[in-house]
Design a protein around this motif. Structure first.
Motif, PDB file in Angstrom:
ATOM      1  N   GLY A  46      18.671 -10.935  -8.225  1.00  0.00           N
ATOM      2  CA  GLY A  46      17.165 -10.163  -8.687  1.00  0.00           C
ATOM      3  C   GLY A  46      16.524 -11.441  -9.246  1.00  0.00           C
ATOM      4  O   GLY A  46      15.460 -11.399  -8.973  1.00  0.00           O
ATOM      5  N   ALA A  47      17.305 -12.513 -10.041  1.00  0.00           N
ATOM      6  CA  ALA A  47      16.294 -13.583 -10.659  1.00  0.00           C
ATOM      7  C   ALA A  47      15.907 -14.079  -9.783  1.00  0.00           C
ATOM      8  O   ALA A  47      14.751 -14.767  -9.609  1.00  0.00           O
ATOM      9  CB  ALA A  47      17.305 -14.323 -11.730  1.00  0.00           C
ATOM     10  N   LEU A  48      16.627 -14.790  -8.856  1.00  0.00           N
ATOM     11  CA  LEU A  48      16.287 -15.706  -7.349  1.00  0.00           C
ATOM     12  C   LEU A  48      15.062 -14.943  -6.688  1.00  0.00           C
ATOM     13  O   LEU A  48      14.301 -15.658  -6.465  1.00  0.00           O
ATOM     14  CB  LEU A  48      17.556 -15.896  -6.920  1.00  0.00           C
ATOM     15  CG  LEU A  48      17.287 -16.926  -5.575  1.00  0.00           C
ATOM     16  CD1 LEU A  48      16.858 -18.335  -5.945  1.00  0.00           C
ATOM     17  CD2 LEU A  48      18.398 -17.282  -4.650  1.00  0.00           C
TER      18      LEU A  48
ATOM     19  N   ALA B 245       8.190 -14.094 -15.580  1.00  0.00           N
ATOM     20  CA  ALA B 245       8.451 -15.450 -16.133  1.00  0.00           C
ATOM     21  C   ALA B 245       8.002 -16.622 -15.660  1.00  0.00           C
ATOM     22  O   ALA B 245       7.326 -17.614 -16.235  1.00  0.00           O
ATOM     23  CB  ALA B 245       9.999 -15.548 -16.609  1.00  0.00           C
ATOM     24  N   THR B 246       8.161 -16.489 -14.098  1.00  0.00           N
ATOM     25  CA  THR B 246       7.694 -17.712 -13.398  1.00  0.00           C
ATOM     26  C   THR B 246       6.218 -17.639 -13.301  1.00  0.00           C
ATOM     27  O   THR B 246       5.508 -18.733 -13.383  1.00  0.00           O
ATOM     28  CB  THR B 246       8.220 -17.439 -11.898  1.00  0.00           C
ATOM     29  OG1 THR B 246       9.819 -17.327 -11.837  1.00  0.00           O
ATOM     30  CG2 THR B 246       7.909 -18.651 -10.958  1.00  0.00           C
ATOM     31  N   ALA B 247       5.594 -16.382 -13.227  1.00  0.00           N
ATOM     32  CA  ALA B 247       4.035 -16.602 -13.452  1.00  0.00           C
ATOM     33  C   ALA B 247       3.622 -17.006 -14.632  1.00  0.00           C
ATOM     34  O   ALA B 247       2.498 -17.713 -14.515  1.00  0.00           O
ATOM     35  CB  ALA B 247       3.699 -14.955 -13.165  1.00  0.00           C
TER      36      ALA B 247
ATOM     37  N   SER C  63      23.130  -1.189  -6.957  1.00  0.00           N
ATOM     38  CA  SER C  63      23.215  -2.243  -7.859  1.00  0.00           C
ATOM     39  C   SER C  63      22.648  -3.483  -7.419  1.00  0.00           C
ATOM     40  O   SER C  63      22.168  -4.318  -8.375  1.00  0.00           O
ATOM     41  CB  SER C  63      24.434  -2.427  -8.420  1.00  0.00           C
ATOM     42  OG  SER C  63      25.167  -3.031  -7.633  1.00  0.00           O
ATOM     43  N   PHE C  64      22.488  -3.781  -6.121  1.00  0.00           N
ATOM     44  CA  PHE C  64      22.160  -4.948  -5.670  1.00  0.00           C
ATOM     45  C   PHE C  64      21.008  -5.095  -5.045  1.00  0.00           C
ATOM     46  O   PHE C  64      20.557  -4.026  -3.909  1.00  0.00           O
ATOM     47  CB  PHE C  64      23.218  -5.411  -4.782  1.00  0.00           C
ATOM     48  CG  PHE C  64      22.923  -7.003  -4.090  1.00  0.00           C
ATOM     49  CD1 PHE C  64      23.202  -8.073  -5.008  1.00  0.00           C
ATOM     50  CD2 PHE C  64      22.103  -7.121  -3.081  1.00  0.00           C
ATOM     51  CE1 PHE C  64      23.154  -9.338  -4.586  1.00  0.00           C
ATOM     52  CE2 PHE C  64      22.046  -8.477  -2.758  1.00  0.00           C
ATOM     53  CZ  PHE C  64      22.279  -9.573  -3.278  1.00  0.00           C
ATOM     54  N   PRO C  65      19.784  -5.788  -5.046  1.00  0.00           N
ATOM     55  CA  PRO C  65      19.915  -6.814  -6.467  1.00  0.00           C
ATOM     56  C   PRO C  65      19.253  -6.035  -7.500  1.00  0.00           C
ATOM     57  O   PRO C  65      18.597  -4.928  -7.399  1.00  0.00           O
ATOM     58  CB  PRO C  65      18.932  -7.726  -5.792  1.00  0.00           C
ATOM     59  CG  PRO C  65      17.714  -7.092  -5.009  1.00  0.00           C
ATOM     60  CD  PRO C  65      18.618  -6.080  -4.280  1.00  0.00           C
ATOM     61  N   SER C  66      19.036  -6.513  -8.568  1.00  0.00           N
ATOM     62  CA  SER C  66      18.664  -6.043 -10.137  1.00  0.00           C
ATOM     63  C   SER C  66      17.134  -6.053  -9.822  1.00  0.00           C
ATOM     64  O   SER C  66      16.593  -7.134  -9.879  1.00  0.00           O
ATOM     65  CB  SER C  66      19.256  -6.866 -11.315  1.00  0.00           C
ATOM     66  OG  SER C  66      18.528  -6.376 -12.373  1.00  0.00           O
ATOM     67  N   GLY C  67      16.551  -4.872  -9.981  1.00  0.00           N
ATOM     68  CA  GLY C  67      15.170  -4.548  -9.884  1.00  0.00           C
ATOM     69  C   GLY C  67      14.552  -5.184 -11.315  1.00  0.00           C
ATOM     70  O   GLY C  67      13.540  -5.820 -11.434  1.00  0.00           O
ATOM     71  N   HIS C  68      15.316  -5.156 -12.326  1.00  0.00           N
ATOM     72  CA  HIS C  68      14.890  -5.584 -13.812  1.00  0.00           C
ATOM     73  C   HIS C  68      15.002  -7.034 -13.832  1.00  0.00           C
ATOM     74  O   HIS C  68      13.968  -7.764 -14.388  1.00  0.00           O
ATOM     75  CB  HIS C  68      15.997  -4.901 -14.778  1.00  0.00           C
ATOM     76  CG  HIS C  68      15.782  -3.426 -15.223  1.00  0.00           C
ATOM     77  ND1 HIS C  68      16.195  -2.502 -14.676  1.00  0.00           N
ATOM     78  CD2 HIS C  68      15.010  -2.952 -16.441  1.00  0.00           C
ATOM     79  CE1 HIS C  68      15.651  -1.417 -15.267  1.00  0.00           C
ATOM     80  NE2 HIS C  68      15.289  -1.630 -16.302  1.00  0.00           N
ATOM     81  N   ALA C  69      15.915  -7.598 -13.214  1.00  0.00           N
ATOM     82  CA  ALA C  69      16.089  -9.132 -13.314  1.00  0.00           C
ATOM     83  C   ALA C  69      14.893  -9.689 -12.150  1.00  0.00           C
ATOM     84  O   ALA C  69      14.291 -10.763 -12.838  1.00  0.00           O
ATOM     85  CB  ALA C  69      17.409  -9.539 -12.817  1.00  0.00           C
ATOM     86  N   ALA C  70      14.692  -9.002 -11.167  1.00  0.00           N
ATOM     87  CA  ALA C  70      13.594  -9.533 -10.366  1.00  0.00           C
ATOM     88  C   ALA C  70      12.131  -9.410 -10.959  1.00  0.00           C
ATOM     89  O   ALA C  70      11.508 -10.559 -11.021  1.00  0.00           O
ATOM     90  CB  ALA C  70      13.939  -8.513  -8.919  1.00  0.00           C
ATOM     91  N   LEU C  71      11.888  -8.448 -11.638  1.00  0.00           N
ATOM     92  CA  LEU C  71      10.581  -8.226 -12.247  1.00  0.00           C
ATOM     93  C   LEU C  71      10.476  -9.242 -13.511  1.00  0.00           C
ATOM     94  O   LEU C  71       9.392  -9.936 -13.505  1.00  0.00           O
ATOM     95  CB  LEU C  71      10.588  -6.896 -12.763  1.00  0.00           C
ATOM     96  CG  LEU C  71       9.114  -6.636 -13.418  1.00  0.00           C
ATOM     97  CD1 LEU C  71       7.762  -6.913 -12.576  1.00  0.00           C
ATOM     98  CD2 LEU C  71       9.116  -5.207 -14.095  1.00  0.00           C
TER      99      LEU C  71
END
Length: 183
Positions: free
Chosen positions: A161-163, A122-124, A109-117
């Motif tokens: 994931g977000a970070l 969103a950052t891009a 579960s760590f880290p979340s791939g969905h959150a990372a992507l």
């Protein structure tokens, strides 16, 4: 804290079936909508009104290269390296719940791939168009919450994931040489 929040959200399951269904749908399918919207909007953003059409296309391609480098770094290097040394169970597997979305209990579960992507894209977008970027950050945050609610991630998984997504995109953009002193 991570465990307590996951269990608190699980305690809401079944009390509002419409909420369960909406968040399960969001956890499963909204990521595809967000990535598709990102791709359409990202290439529609001209990258500025200055310069020739060639210069604008070059800036778009440079930005697309930065996204590609960030995705390769996050998903080809960082996430696999983390999961080699740390592979916690997903909440539904750890606590014996039936998850609200179809998910293999074997994947860490760590880290979340969905959150990372989602936070990466969103950052891009934010780097190119702040207003559209804020909308994508809101969508990414909603999906991250939905995945915790659905029992497939702990809050720390989606935060990590977000970070990771944000840092990967910023680092990739900084690592690429600028286009003739601008971008």
């Amino acid at each position: 804290m991570d465990t307590a929040l996951a269990q608190s959200l699980h305690g809401l399951w079944g009390k509002l079936p419409v909420l369960d269904a909406a968040l399960a749908l969001s956890a499963s399918f909204l990521p595809y909508v967000i990535v598709t919207a990102f791709a359409a909007a990202f290439f529609a953003v001209s990258g500025g009104r200055d310069g020739s059409a060639f210069a604008r296309r070059t800036r778009r391609l440079h930005a697309a290269l930065a996204v590609s480098v960030a995705i390769i770094a996050a998903f080809g290097i960082v996430i696999p390296a983390i999961r080699l040394g740390y592979a916690p169970e997903r909440p539904f597997a750890a606590f014996g719940w039936k998850p609200l979305v179809a998910m293999s209990p074997d994947e860490p579960s760590f880290p979340s791939g969905h959150a990372a992507l989602l936070f990466l894209v969103a950052t891009a977008m934010w780097q190119r168009d702040r207003r559209k970027g804020y909308w994508l950050f809101a969508g990414a945050g909603f999906v991250a919450f939905a995945r915790v609610y659905a029992g497939v991630h702990f809050p720390g998984d989606v935060l990590a994931g977000a970070l990771l997504g944000i840092v990967s995109m910023i680092a990739a953009r900084k690592a690429l040489p600028p286009l003739h002193g601008s971008v």
